[in-house]
Design a protein around this motif. Structure first.
Motif, PDB file in Angstrom:
ATOM      1  N   GLY A 165       0.798  -1.218   0.000  1.00 40.64           N
ATOM      2  CA  GLY A 165       0.000   0.000   0.000  1.00 40.64           C
ATOM      3  C   GLY A 165       0.830   1.267   0.000  1.00 40.64           C
ATOM      4  N   GLY A 166       2.103   1.154  -0.382  1.00 43.55           N
ATOM      5  CA  GLY A 166       2.991   2.318  -0.362  1.00 43.55           C
ATOM      6  C   GLY A 166       3.237   2.885  -1.742  1.00 43.55           C
ATOM      7  N   LYS A 167       4.255   3.723  -1.842  1.00 49.33           N
ATOM      8  CA  LYS A 167       4.607   4.387  -3.092  1.00 49.33           C
ATOM      9  C   LYS A 167       5.840   3.729  -3.703  1.00 49.33           C
ATOM     10  CE  LYS A 167       1.635   7.852  -2.503  1.00 49.33           C
ATOM     11  NZ  LYS A 167       0.510   8.112  -3.405  1.00 49.33           N
ATOM     12  N   THR A 168       5.839   3.611  -5.020  1.00 48.68           N
ATOM     13  CA  THR A 168       6.997   3.040  -5.698  1.00 48.68           C
ATOM     14  C   THR A 168       7.259   3.799  -6.988  1.00 48.68           C
ATOM     15  OG1 THR A 168       8.035   0.995  -6.468  1.00 48.68           O
ATOM     16  CG2 THR A 168       5.672   1.228  -6.902  1.00 48.68           C
ATOM     17  N   TYR A 169       8.547   3.896  -7.346  1.00 51.44           N
ATOM     18  CA  TYR A 169       8.965   4.733  -8.465  1.00 51.44           C
ATOM     19  C   TYR A 169       9.902   3.946  -9.370  1.00 51.44           C
ATOM     20  CZ  TYR A 169       7.145   7.945  -5.044  1.00 51.44           C
ATOM     21  OH  TYR A 169       6.320   8.541  -4.127  1.00 51.44           O
ATOM     22  N   GLY A 170       9.564   3.894 -10.645  1.00 54.41           N
ATOM     23  CA  GLY A 170      10.380   3.176 -11.612  1.00 54.41           C
ATOM     24  C   GLY A 170      11.143   4.140 -12.492  1.00 54.41           C
ATOM     25  N   VAL A 171      12.463   4.037 -12.495  1.00 56.54           N
ATOM     26  CA  VAL A 171      13.307   4.900 -13.322  1.00 56.54           C
ATOM     27  C   VAL A 171      13.649   4.134 -14.604  1.00 56.54           C
ATOM     28  CG1 VAL A 171      15.409   6.280 -13.429  1.00 56.54           C
ATOM     29  CG2 VAL A 171      14.244   5.955 -11.232  1.00 56.54           C
ATOM     30  N   LEU A 172      13.260   4.698 -15.734  1.00 52.36           N
ATOM     31  CA  LEU A 172      13.361   3.992 -17.005  1.00 52.36           C
ATOM     32  C   LEU A 172      14.590   4.407 -17.817  1.00 52.36           C
ATOM     33  CD1 LEU A 172       9.610   4.231 -18.146  1.00 52.36           C
ATOM     34  CD2 LEU A 172      10.675   2.609 -16.580  1.00 52.36           C
ATOM     35  N   GLY A 173      15.011   3.490 -18.684  1.00 50.23           N
ATOM     36  CA  GLY A 173      16.083   3.771 -19.629  1.00 50.23           C
ATOM     37  C   GLY A 173      15.523   4.090 -21.000  1.00 50.23           C
ATOM     38  N   CYS A 174      14.330   4.678 -21.024  1.00 49.23           N
ATOM     39  CA  CYS A 174      13.632   5.049 -22.259  1.00 49.23           C
ATOM     40  C   CYS A 174      12.639   6.151 -21.898  1.00 49.23           C
ATOM     41  CB  CYS A 174      12.909   3.836 -22.856  1.00 49.23           C
ATOM     42  SG  CYS A 174      11.816   2.978 -21.680  1.00 49.23           S
ATOM     43  N   GLY A 175      11.819   6.581 -22.848  1.00 54.75           N
ATOM     44  CA  GLY A 175      10.809   7.577 -22.552  1.00 54.75           C
ATOM     45  C   GLY A 175       9.746   7.024 -21.616  1.00 54.75           C
ATOM     46  N   VAL A 176       9.102   7.900 -20.837  1.00 51.67           N
ATOM     47  CA  VAL A 176       8.132   7.423 -19.843  1.00 51.67           C
ATOM     48  C   VAL A 176       6.862   6.843 -20.478  1.00 51.67           C
ATOM     49  CG1 VAL A 176       8.850   8.856 -17.895  1.00 51.67           C
ATOM     50  CG2 VAL A 176       7.223   9.779 -19.563  1.00 51.67           C
ATOM     51  N   GLN A 206      13.437   5.215 -27.370  1.00 45.15           N
ATOM     52  CA  GLN A 206      13.449   3.769 -27.158  1.00 45.15           C
ATOM     53  C   GLN A 206      14.628   3.348 -26.275  1.00 45.15           C
ATOM     54  OE1 GLN A 206      10.895   1.666 -28.309  1.00 45.15           O
ATOM     55  NE2 GLN A 206      10.025   3.699 -28.711  1.00 45.15           N
ATOM     56  N   PRO A 207      14.492   2.206 -25.576  1.00 45.37           N
ATOM     57  CA  PRO A 207      15.591   1.757 -24.703  1.00 45.37           C
ATOM     58  C   PRO A 207      16.840   1.399 -25.504  1.00 45.37           C
ATOM     59  CG  PRO A 207      13.893   0.052 -24.906  1.00 45.37           C
ATOM     60  CD  PRO A 207      13.336   1.284 -25.547  1.00 45.37           C
ATOM     61  N   LYS A 208      18.000   1.796 -24.981  1.00 45.34           N
ATOM     62  CA  LYS A 208      19.286   1.434 -25.564  1.00 45.34           C
ATOM     63  C   LYS A 208      20.197   0.958 -24.440  1.00 45.34           C
ATOM     64  CE  LYS A 208      19.138   4.768 -29.387  1.00 45.34           C
ATOM     65  NZ  LYS A 208      19.785   5.954 -29.985  1.00 45.34           N
ATOM     66  N   ALA A 209      21.162   0.124 -24.781  1.00 46.37           N
ATOM     67  CA  ALA A 209      22.045  -0.468 -23.763  1.00 46.37           C
ATOM     68  C   ALA A 209      22.742   0.595 -22.917  1.00 46.37           C
ATOM     69  CB  ALA A 209      23.083  -1.364 -24.438  1.00 46.37           C
ATOM     70  N   ASN A 210      23.179   1.697 -23.533  1.00 44.69           N
ATOM     71  CA  ASN A 210      23.925   2.716 -22.776  1.00 44.69           C
ATOM     72  C   ASN A 210      23.018   3.582 -21.894  1.00 44.69           C
ATOM     73  OD1 ASN A 210      22.890   3.934 -25.208  1.00 44.69           O
ATOM     74  ND2 ASN A 210      24.184   5.697 -24.803  1.00 44.69           N
ATOM     75  N   HIS A 211      21.701   3.481 -22.070  1.00 41.24           N
ATOM     76  CA  HIS A 211      20.783   4.260 -21.245  1.00 41.24           C
ATOM     77  C   HIS A 211      20.686   3.731 -19.813  1.00 41.24           C
ATOM     78  CE1 HIS A 211      18.264   5.875 -24.894  1.00 41.24           C
ATOM     79  NE2 HIS A 211      19.520   6.285 -24.897  1.00 41.24           N
ATOM     80  N   PHE A 212      20.866   2.411 -19.655  1.00 46.76           N
ATOM     81  CA  PHE A 212      20.604   1.804 -18.345  1.00 46.76           C
ATOM     82  C   PHE A 212      21.662   2.148 -17.296  1.00 46.76           C
ATOM     83  CE2 PHE A 212      18.069  -0.461 -21.406  1.00 46.76           C
ATOM     84  CZ  PHE A 212      16.833  -0.446 -20.779  1.00 46.76           C
TER      85      PHE A 212
END
Length: 362
Positions: A165-176, A206-212
């Motif tokens: 029931g808490g808050k969670t945040y996902g940091v992406l290696g691509c656009g949101v 789009q996701p790319k290897a160097n983004h992560f």
């Protein structure tokens, strides 16, 4: 124009990183200055390398279409939060290469304790279960959970936080607006209701290897504590832990067997001085969160089990065992043992993984 519009245009170039954009702002005391300076002056300022300067001058003539994109962000449900905005995460401002702005779908965290939970994509069922349970307990105590929305430990941490029931945040290696991996789409959607998905990359990228590796500094930078759950000796999770150390974050690791390749990274971190995370309470105590509950395992209801169920249950561990090993240890026949394991599974005492492996459920 609004300074944020100019900032959006700088981020949209694709060849200017966070540090370069910050230096531009520090030089002009604005993001708009670079658009109004003459080519000769810009070259003399040495703000941009030769290639960047050439690309910028080429791109500058096309930035009107970029402004139109900016105006459509809110209609697409995307927030654009600059480092000058009050809503920008304060912890991130303290790191050298903080993003000049974040793209957000959902709601950014307020002033609450935050824990980053990271680990192997190809994790074990044991690691996945613990990541989910630690996140659930932490989230239920008001701690925000940040991770990278990847398969394995990341996804388990996000699921646990939602369950708590808490808050969670996902940091992406691509656009949101791009869900990667697509297998986590339902999780991606749920997180916007109980937190947010966040990226420094503009929409549609789009996701790319160097983004992560780039996004890892944001995961650790948003947190007070980095918890590593299962990591090989050389892995992205250890890079995140190293970034966390550089940023002044406290590092916790889940210990594992010395023979387990998925635990080598965690054991190495502990050997180098990271805290052992024996239970979520260790992290809560560090954060100063008053912990009212205890981590209670399924043994609390063991007395309710029948004799044969108790016998089979006692042969299990949190690390899954193959059914043949359970049959041998329990002394029951194969069909009888399978029937008991099914009852335990239906009762929520055990879980089953691929290949007839069973483990205790936490």
């Amino acid at each position: 124009m609004d300074e944020k519009q100019y900032l959006y245009c700088l981020m949209r170039t694709g060849f200017l990183g966070a540090v370069a954009i910050r230096k531009i702002y520090e030089y002009f005391q604005s993001f708009s200055g670079i658009f109004n300076i003459e080519e000769r002056e810009l070259k003399e300022s040495r703000l941009l390398k030769e290639r960047q300067l050439r690309l910028f001058l080429e791109w500058k003539s096309r930035y009107q279409s970029c402004l139109e994109e900016y105006k459509r962000l809110s209609a697409r449900g995307i927030l654009f939060v600059s480092m000058l905005d009050e809503a920008y995460p304060s912890r991130l401002l303290g790191i050298y290469d903080h993003p000049a702005a974040l793209f957000v779908k959902g709601t950014l965290p307020e002033d609450a304790p935050m824990v980053a939970i990271v680990g192997a994509r190809g994790c074990s069922a044991y690691g996945e279960q613990l990541a989910e349970e630690y996140a659930r307990v932490l989230a239920s105590e008001g701690v925000g959970i940040v991770s990278g929305l990847a398969l394995g430990i990341d996804g388990a941490a996000h699921r646990g936080a939602l369950r708590g029931g808490g808050k969670t945040y996902g940091v992406l290696g691509c656009g949101v607006n791009v869900c990667y991996p697509s297998a986590n789409y339902r999780l991606y959607e749920s997180m916007m209701e109980q937190g947010a998905v966040i990226s420094e990359f503009p929409p549609d990228v789009q996701p790319k290897a160097n983004h992560f590796p780039m996004r890892n500094r944001i995961i650790s930078g948003m947190a007070d504590v980095v918890l590593v759950v299962e990591a090989r000796e050389r892995s992205g999770s250890l890079i995140t832990a190293e970034l966390g150390l550089e940023q002044g974050r406290e590092i916790f690791a889940l210990p594992g067997r010395v023979t387990d390749h998925l635990s080598r990274g965690c054991n190495l971190l502990i050997q180098q001085g990271a805290h052992m995370a024996i239970s979520p309470n260790d992290i809560l105590e560090y954060l100063g969160v008053k912990y009212q509950k205890k981590l209670i395992l399924s043994e609390k209801n063991i007395k309710r089990l029948a004799k044969k169920e108790k016998m089979v249950y006692s042969c299990l561990d949190f690390i899954p065992k193959h059914m043949d090993e359970i049959v041998k240890e329990s002394g029951l026949g194969v069909s009888e043992c399978m029937a008991v394991l099914l009852e335990l599974e239906l009762g929520g005492y055990v879980y089953r993984t691929a290949g007839q492996y069973y483990g205790k459920r936490m």
